[in-house]
Design a protein around this motif. Structure first.
Motif, PDB file in Angstrom:
ATOM      1  N   ILE A   1       0.866  -1.180   0.000  1.00 56.40           N
ATOM      2  CA  ILE A   1       0.000   0.000   0.000  1.00 56.40           C
ATOM      3  C   ILE A   1       0.900   1.227   0.000  1.00 56.40           C
ATOM      4  O   ILE A   1       1.700   1.420   0.913  1.00 56.40           O
ATOM      5  CB  ILE A   1      -0.924   0.022   1.229  1.00 56.40           C
ATOM      6  CG1 ILE A   1      -1.763  -1.252   1.279  1.00 56.40           C
ATOM      7  CG2 ILE A   1      -1.809   1.257   1.228  1.00 56.40           C
ATOM      8  CD1 ILE A   1      -2.587  -1.397   2.533  1.00 56.40           C
ATOM      9  N   GLY A   2       0.768   2.039  -1.042  1.00 48.07           N
ATOM     10  CA  GLY A   2       1.606   3.228  -1.172  1.00 48.07           C
ATOM     11  C   GLY A   2       1.092   4.382  -0.330  1.00 48.07           C
ATOM     12  O   GLY A   2       0.026   4.325   0.285  1.00 48.07           O
ATOM     13  N   GLU A   3       1.867   5.469  -0.323  1.00 49.22           N
ATOM     14  CA  GLU A   3       1.513   6.637   0.479  1.00 49.22           C
ATOM     15  C   GLU A   3       0.216   7.284   0.016  1.00 49.22           C
ATOM     16  O   GLU A   3      -0.529   7.835   0.819  1.00 49.22           O
ATOM     17  CB  GLU A   3       2.655   7.657   0.432  1.00 49.22           C
ATOM     18  CG  GLU A   3       3.915   7.172   1.092  1.00 49.22           C
ATOM     19  CD  GLU A   3       5.070   8.129   0.911  1.00 49.22           C
ATOM     20  OE1 GLU A   3       4.863   9.241   0.393  1.00 49.22           O
ATOM     21  OE2 GLU A   3       6.189   7.760   1.282  1.00 49.22           O
ATOM     22  N   GLY A   4      -0.065   7.229  -1.257  1.00 47.92           N
ATOM     23  CA  GLY A   4      -1.292   7.827  -1.796  1.00 47.92           C
ATOM     24  C   GLY A   4      -2.445   6.845  -1.867  1.00 47.92           C
ATOM     25  O   GLY A   4      -3.494   7.152  -2.437  1.00 47.92           O
ATOM     26  N   GLY A   5      -2.283   5.656  -1.332  1.00 46.26           N
ATOM     27  CA  GLY A   5      -3.355   4.663  -1.353  1.00 46.26           C
ATOM     28  C   GLY A   5      -3.293   3.716  -2.537  1.00 46.26           C
ATOM     29  O   GLY A   5      -4.166   2.856  -2.689  1.00 46.26           O
ATOM     30  N   GLU A   6      -2.272   3.851  -3.386  1.00 43.06           N
ATOM     31  CA  GLU A   6      -2.165   2.952  -4.536  1.00 43.06           C
ATOM     32  C   GLU A   6      -1.763   1.552  -4.059  1.00 43.06           C
ATOM     33  O   GLU A   6      -1.031   1.387  -3.093  1.00 43.06           O
ATOM     34  CB  GLU A   6      -1.169   3.485  -5.576  1.00 43.06           C
ATOM     35  CG  GLU A   6       0.246   3.645  -5.095  1.00 43.06           C
ATOM     36  CD  GLU A   6       0.516   4.963  -4.411  1.00 43.06           C
ATOM     37  OE1 GLU A   6       1.640   5.115  -3.926  1.00 43.06           O
ATOM     38  OE2 GLU A   6      -0.380   5.820  -4.336  1.00 43.06           O
TER      39      GLU A   6
ATOM     40  N   GLN B   1       3.936   6.249   5.535  1.00 45.18           N
ATOM     41  CA  GLN B   1       3.047   7.400   5.467  1.00 45.18           C
ATOM     42  C   GLN B   1       1.681   7.057   4.869  1.00 45.18           C
ATOM     43  O   GLN B   1       0.879   7.948   4.619  1.00 45.18           O
ATOM     44  CB  GLN B   1       3.674   8.524   4.639  1.00 45.18           C
ATOM     45  CG  GLN B   1       4.752   9.308   5.377  1.00 45.18           C
ATOM     46  CD  GLN B   1       6.051   8.540   5.515  1.00 45.18           C
ATOM     47  OE1 GLN B   1       6.358   7.694   4.691  1.00 45.18           O
ATOM     48  NE2 GLN B   1       6.802   8.823   6.562  1.00 45.18           N
ATOM     49  N   SER B   2       1.388   5.787   4.629  1.00 45.95           N
ATOM     50  CA  SER B   2       0.086   5.434   4.067  1.00 45.95           C
ATOM     51  C   SER B   2      -0.992   5.593   5.129  1.00 45.95           C
ATOM     52  O   SER B   2      -0.742   5.513   6.325  1.00 45.95           O
ATOM     53  CB  SER B   2       0.105   4.003   3.516  1.00 45.95           C
ATOM     54  OG  SER B   2       0.349   3.096   4.558  1.00 45.95           O
ATOM     55  N   ARG B   3      -2.218   5.812   4.676  1.00 43.38           N
ATOM     56  CA  ARG B   3      -3.329   6.033   5.599  1.00 43.38           C
ATOM     57  C   ARG B   3      -3.816   4.710   6.180  1.00 43.38           C
ATOM     58  O   ARG B   3      -3.787   3.683   5.522  1.00 43.38           O
ATOM     59  CB  ARG B   3      -4.485   6.727   4.880  1.00 43.38           C
ATOM     60  CG  ARG B   3      -4.153   8.105   4.401  1.00 43.38           C
ATOM     61  CD  ARG B   3      -5.297   8.783   3.688  1.00 43.38           C
ATOM     62  NE  ARG B   3      -6.241   7.849   3.089  1.00 43.38           N
ATOM     63  CZ  ARG B   3      -7.564   7.993   3.150  1.00 43.38           C
ATOM     64  NH1 ARG B   3      -8.083   9.012   3.747  1.00 43.38           N
ATOM     65  NH2 ARG B   3      -8.358   7.117   2.580  1.00 43.38           N
ATOM     66  N   TYR B   4      -4.279   4.782   7.413  1.00 38.09           N
ATOM     67  CA  TYR B   4      -4.810   3.584   8.070  1.00 38.09           C
ATOM     68  C   TYR B   4      -6.069   3.099   7.366  1.00 38.09           C
ATOM     69  O   TYR B   4      -6.336   1.898   7.318  1.00 38.09           O
ATOM     70  CB  TYR B   4      -5.100   3.869   9.546  1.00 38.09           C
ATOM     71  CG  TYR B   4      -5.739   2.696  10.240  1.00 38.09           C
ATOM     72  CD1 TYR B   4      -4.985   1.589  10.591  1.00 38.09           C
ATOM     73  CD2 TYR B   4      -7.100   2.676  10.502  1.00 38.09           C
ATOM     74  CE1 TYR B   4      -5.563   0.495  11.195  1.00 38.09           C
ATOM     75  CE2 TYR B   4      -7.682   1.584  11.105  1.00 38.09           C
ATOM     76  CZ  TYR B   4      -6.917   0.502  11.463  1.00 38.09           C
ATOM     77  OH  TYR B   4      -7.497  -0.579  12.056  1.00 38.09           O
ATOM     78  N   ASP B   5      -6.859   4.018   6.815  1.00 39.39           N
ATOM     79  CA  ASP B   5      -8.094   3.633   6.132  1.00 39.39           C
ATOM     80  C   ASP B   5      -7.817   2.693   4.966  1.00 39.39           C
ATOM     81  O   ASP B   5      -8.598   1.775   4.696  1.00 39.39           O
ATOM     82  CB  ASP B   5      -8.840   4.865   5.632  1.00 39.39           C
ATOM     83  CG  ASP B   5      -9.383   5.707   6.779  1.00 39.39           C
ATOM     84  OD1 ASP B   5      -9.504   5.156   7.896  1.00 39.39           O
ATOM     85  OD2 ASP B   5      -9.675   6.890   6.550  1.00 39.39           O
ATOM     86  N   ASP B   6      -6.702   2.922   4.255  1.00 38.20           N
ATOM     87  CA  ASP B   6      -6.348   2.038   3.137  1.00 38.20           C
ATOM     88  C   ASP B   6      -6.027   0.629   3.629  1.00 38.20           C
ATOM     89  O   ASP B   6      -6.447  -0.355   3.037  1.00 38.20           O
ATOM     90  CB  ASP B   6      -5.155   2.616   2.367  1.00 38.20           C
ATOM     91  CG  ASP B   6      -5.484   3.953   1.727  1.00 38.20           C
ATOM     92  OD1 ASP B   6      -6.650   4.157   1.344  1.00 38.20           O
ATOM     93  OD2 ASP B   6      -4.573   4.798   1.624  1.00 38.20           O
TER      94      ASP B   6
END
Length: 135
Positions: A65-70, A106-111
């Motif tokens: 899971i990338g930083e931008g959610g990718e 730095q990825s979001r927990y939601d992802d």
């Protein structure tokens, strides 16, 4: 405790031990063992040495899971819909599936929560989340 016996003429103390507390403790321990023994003697089956001959290695799906959610599966970019389809196909197969999720620092927990929920919906139960070091 020593007491002088008035019936004895020599006046020497009489040394006696009160064994009632000892008997009470011993009976209590006996009752505890009588209750605990059937629980402890329950048979536990343990794997024997060399018993891994029939074990099937799980198919590993590495999801980054990338930083931008990718999302990337085995280093190939993918969408959430494709990931769900791949998980469904993998869990429908005969080999067990292990999902290794590697979120960036730095990825979001939601992802991450979305990928975990997706895996649960598709029946993937062997989940591993690996923390990657921050750069």
């Amino acid at each position: 405790m020593a007491y002088a016996n008035p019936l004895r003429g020599n006046g020497t103390p009489l040394a006696e031990i009160n064994i009632t507390p000892l008997v009470d403790v011993m009976l209590t321990v006996l009752i505890i063992f009588m209750i605990a023994t059937p629980i402890v003697t329950k048979q536990i089956t343990l794997p024997l040495a060399g018993g891994d001959k029939g074990k099937v290695e799980p198919r590993v799906m590495a999801v980054a899971i990338g930083e931008g959610g990718e999302l990337r599966i085995n280093d190939l970019p993918t969408s959430r819909a494709e990931l769900e389809i791949l998980m469904r196909a993998a869990s429908a197969g005969s080999a067990p599936v292990r999902l290794e999720i590697r979120p960036q620092a730095q990825s979001r927990y939601d992802d991450l929560a979305e990928v975990l929920a997706m895996a649960t919906r598709q029946g993937v139960s062997d989940l591993r989340v690996e923390a990657l070091p921050a750069h």
